[in-house]
Design a protein around this motif. Structure first.
Motif, short mmCIF file in Angstrom:
data_model
loop_
_atom_site.label_atom_id
_atom_site.label_comp_id
_atom_site.label_asym_id
_atom_site.label_seq_id
_atom_site.Cartn_x
_atom_site.Cartn_y
_atom_site.Cartn_z
N ARG A 12 62.29 50.90 9.49
CA ARG A 12 62.56 51.00 8.06
C ARG A 12 63.87 51.74 7.81
O ARG A 12 64.65 51.37 6.94
N ASN A 245 52.82 56.33 -2.83
CA ASN A 245 53.65 55.15 -2.64
C ASN A 245 53.99 54.52 -3.99
O ASN A 245 55.13 54.11 -4.24
N THR A 302 62.60 53.45 0.75
CA THR A 302 62.29 53.77 2.15
C THR A 302 61.17 54.81 2.23
O THR A 302 60.28 54.71 3.08
N ASP A 305 57.96 53.03 1.66
CA ASP A 305 57.55 52.28 2.85
C ASP A 305 56.96 53.19 3.92
O ASP A 305 55.94 52.88 4.54
#
Length: 316
Positions: A12, A245, A302, A305
């Motif tokens: 990532r 998230n 990011t 993720d």
């Protein structure tokens, strides 16, 4: 499992770095192809062809685009953002104060929108199927469907034109008291909070509902646990990863929202600086501002993720 997680996180991060380089390349060449000659715009209509040619040579505008990009990228790696064409000042100095203003706006919006969205999202999941849940869902979908500039325009019409409670423009320099600060930040923060909270509410609600359907939560319900205890003690801790998230993904919308909000309310931030730089074809300033926005967006995406990877039970 840990080595697999590290590989996914490294992947990532590598994708984020490659994406940043691609965006820098695209921004550089897009700004280089803007209509109008930078030297002619800076010197004005009365400039002679010799003066324009001399300025183009001094600014290295006659060099190949790829050479100018590599020179700019090399300076960027050394912490040099270049010199503004219009102001003849270091770009870093121009961005410094504006960056603080943008971070203030983003920080205030985050402090208001995150608790509000989490509260509405979690309570809507707890009362799934109720009138409250349907109301929150319909309102959040409605707000998501409305673009930021429309929310900002409606806020100006309501609070500045009709009610005359708040100023239409947000001039930070005119703030001399706490009341002035509240009045100045009210409409930009309201606009951004509407846009960010709606998406965050939807994603938080979905994460909590998914956790509530797991066997261990159902077992707690069968043992006689109240709905509030079931959510707060059993479901919410396990839904923390997806919720964080969702927060990170929703905050990434700040990047696009700030550009529109700062322009409409004339807020002295980086976005307004970039828009003004486009008018004067100030390429180093445009590229640096675009890079900051891209970097902020990539950091949030990011982070989302990585949080999703770390919270995945199959990878623990």
């Amino acid at each position: 499992m840990k080595s697999g997680v590290l590989k996914l996180v490294a992947k990532r991060l590598a994708v984020a770095v490659i994406t940043l380089l691609i965006v820098l390349f695209a921004v550089f060449f897009a700004t280089s192809m803007l209509p109008g000659d930078t030297a002619s715009i800076l010197l004005g209509q009365a400039a002679t062809p010799e003066a324009v040619a001399g300025l183009r040579e001094a600014m290295h505008l006659n060099d190949p685009a790829i050479l100018r990009f590599l020179r700019w990228l090399l300076g960027l790696l050394h912490g040099d953002l270049g010199t503004s064409y219009a102001n003849e000042m270091p770009v870093a100095a121009l961005i410094g104060g504006r960056f603080v203003n943008t971070m203030k706006l983003a920080g205030i919006t985050t402090l208001i929108s995150v608790p509000l969205a989490l509260t509405l999202g979690i309570t809507a999941a707890m009362l799934r199927g109720s009138l409250y849940d349907r109301t929150v869902t319909i309102l959040s979908i409605g707000v998501i469907s409305v673009p930021e500039f429309m929310v900002a325009t409606l806020a100006v019409l309501l609070f500045a034109v009709y009610l005359r409670w708040l100023p239409a423009l947000s001039s930070v320099n005119e703030a001399h008291s706490l009341t002035d600060l509240v009045r100045i930040y009210a409409m930009p923060v309201i606009t951004l909070t509407f846009v960010i909270s709606a998406q965050m509410i939807r994603m938080t609600r979905a994460a909590v509902i998914e956790t509530l359907s797991t066997p261990y939560v159902e077992m707690a319900l069968l043992k006689g646990a109240s709905r509030s205890r079931m959510v707060l003690r059993h479901a919410l801790p396990n839904a923390l990863g997806p919720i964080v998230n969702a927060v990170a993904l929703s905050l990434s919308y700040l990047v696009g929202g700030v550009i529109i909000v700062e322009t409409i309310f004339n807020y002295p931030g980086i976005a307004k600086l970039m828009v003004d730089a486009v008018a004067t074809r100030d390429l180093p300033l445009i590229q640096s501002c675009a890079m900051i926005f891209c970097l902020g967006y990539l950091l949030l995406i990011t982070a989302a993720d990585i949080i999703a990877i770390m919270s995945n039970p199959r990878l623990r």
